[in-house]
Design an enzyme around this catalytic site. Structure first.
Site, PDB file in Angstrom:
ATOM      1  N   ASP A  25     -10.826   3.078   4.373  1.00 14.67           N
ATOM      2  CA  ASP A  25     -11.278   1.639   4.329  1.00 14.67           C
ATOM      3  C   ASP A  25     -12.741   1.424   4.192  1.00 14.67           C
ATOM      4  OD1 ASP A  25      -9.453  -0.538   4.252  1.00 14.67           O
ATOM      5  OD2 ASP A  25      -8.605  -0.249   6.279  1.00 14.67           O
TER       6      ASP A  25
ATOM      7  N   LYS B 274       0.843  -1.243  -0.003  1.00 11.54           N
ATOM      8  CA  LYS B 274       0.063   0.035  -0.144  1.00 11.54           C
ATOM      9  C   LYS B 274       0.856   1.369   0.020  1.00 11.54           C
ATOM     10  CE  LYS B 274      -3.830  -2.331   2.333  1.00 11.54           C
ATOM     11  NZ  LYS B 274      -4.582  -2.746   3.653  1.00 11.54           N
TER      12      LYS B 274
ATOM     13  N   GLN C 277      -4.518  -1.337   9.713  1.00 15.59           N
ATOM     14  CA  GLN C 277      -4.508  -2.724   8.916  1.00 15.59           C
ATOM     15  C   GLN C 277      -5.088  -3.956  10.020  1.00 15.59           C
ATOM     16  OE1 GLN C 277      -3.574  -3.084   5.885  1.00 15.59           O
ATOM     17  NE2 GLN C 277      -3.896  -5.411   6.109  1.00 15.59           N
TER      18      GLN C 277
HETATM   19  N1  GUN Z   1      -6.619  -6.827   6.318  1.00 21.07           N
HETATM   20  C1  GUN Z   1      -7.224  -7.587   5.221  1.00 21.07           C
HETATM   21  N2  GUN Z   1      -7.729  -6.821   4.329  1.00 21.07           N
HETATM   22  C2  GUN Z   1      -7.815  -5.538   4.769  1.00 21.07           C
HETATM   23  C3  GUN Z   1      -8.316  -4.309   4.099  1.00 21.07           C
HETATM   24  O1  GUN Z   1      -8.623  -4.248   3.077  1.00 21.07           O
HETATM   25  N3  GUN Z   1      -8.058  -3.184   5.022  1.00 21.07           N
HETATM   26  C4  GUN Z   1      -7.619  -3.576   6.200  1.00 21.07           C
HETATM   27  N4  GUN Z   1      -7.408  -2.140   7.050  1.00 21.07           N
HETATM   28  N5  GUN Z   1      -6.869  -4.434   6.756  1.00 21.07           N
HETATM   29  C5  GUN Z   1      -7.071  -5.663   5.933  1.00 21.07           C
END
Ligand code: GUN
Length: 283
Positions: free
Chosen positions: A115, A48, A92
């Site tokens: 998110d 990311k 995350q």
């Molecule tokens: N863990 C697995 N997929 C995601 C996601 O799309 N966003 C976040 N914040 N954590 C994750």
């Protein structure tokens, strides 16, 4: 059979974002919070941050130790909520077990919740209201973008979604419903998944089980979206679909890697740019 090439669409979207970012008075800023050092999470966060950099977005990672207390994490989020230079905040997941995930996600101001996990954003996507000023989660958004690009319209279609998580399955069901599809949302207690997949025009699978979706479970001409990501002992990355056999019956199918994964990244960058724009409009 046509491959749904998320990698090339994502590259195109990211290039478009990059050119739009250069016209802005300042770079949009995303802060990704990583608590602990769960290996897949470290890999996702690194991806990311790299994608942000390539697109000209200021993508910082706040690395916190596994032992971080919930109150400390909430204090960091309060600070980022108040920081006018920060457009997006992403925590995350999964968080360490001693931290209440729902409480943390609710503490992120909805305007910076790129998110789309805050209940306000979840509710707006669910009710299909004020979606232009709300955020949907990146993976389901990426799935919808990918289908749209290939002119696959879910309207009036039967869609089977396998996996009912808050991150993928449930928000994807909401977006598909908003797009006028009829949804079967299968989960761990669904007794016979094939009852739903056999009747589906579009099957989306995201549970983390290699070969979960097999050829005998789908009809000819099905569109298959594989959201799973699994590393085999051999080191090979595979999804949840028995690709070689299902592909023989499918009209469209995503590869893994190179399907939904890159689309998730593109959608996150789009959400960050959207957060920047909405915030600058309201200032
Ligand atoms: N863990 C697995 N997929 C995601 C996601 O799309 N966003 C976040 N914040 N954590 C994750």
């Amino acid at each position: 059979m046509t491959l749904l090439d998320g990698k090339s669409l994502s590259t195109h979207i990211q290039a478009t974002i990059q050119s739009q970012v250069t016209t802005l008075p300042r770079a949009p800023k995303l802060v990704v919070i990583l608590v602990g050092d769960d290996a897949p999470s470290v890999a996702y966060v690194t991806m990311k941050a790299k994608a942000c950099k390539n697109a000209g977005i200021d993508g910082g990672v706040l690395n916190l130790p596994e032992s971080t207390q919930e109150s400390e994490l909430l204090a960091h989020i309060r600070e980022l909520n108040a920081d006018t230079n920060v457009d997006g905040i992403l925590v995350q997941l999964p968080l360490p077990k001693h931290i209440d995930t729902a409480k943390v996600l609710e503490s992120i101001t909805p305007e910076k919740d790129v998110d789309g996990f805050h209940p306000l954003n979840v509710g707006r996507i669910q009710t299909n209201t004020q979606v232009d000023s709300s955020f949907a989660p990146a993976t389901p958004l990426g799935v919808m973008r990918l289908l749209e690009h290939y002119h696959i319209d879910p309207k009036g279609k039967n869609v089977a979604i396998i996996g009912a998580s808050n991150i993928v399955g449930k928000p994807l069901a909401a977006l598909m419903h908003n797009a006028c599809a009829t949804i079967s949302l299968c989960h761990i207690y669904t007794q016979d998944i094939s009852l739903y997949t056999k009747n589906a025009d579009i099957v989306c699978v995201g549970v983390g089980k290699p070969n979960l979706l097999r050829a005998e479970m789908v009809q000819d001409g099905v569109v298959v979206v594989d959201i799973g990501i699994n590393r085999l002992e051999s080191g090979e990355l595979v999804g949840d679909v028995d690709f070689d056999n299902v592909a023989k019956k499918a009209s469209f199918i995503t590869p893994v890697p190179g399907g939904v994964g890159p689309m998730t990244i593109a959608s996150l960058l789009e959400n960050t740019l959207k957060a920047y724009r909405l915030r600058s409009l309201s200032q």
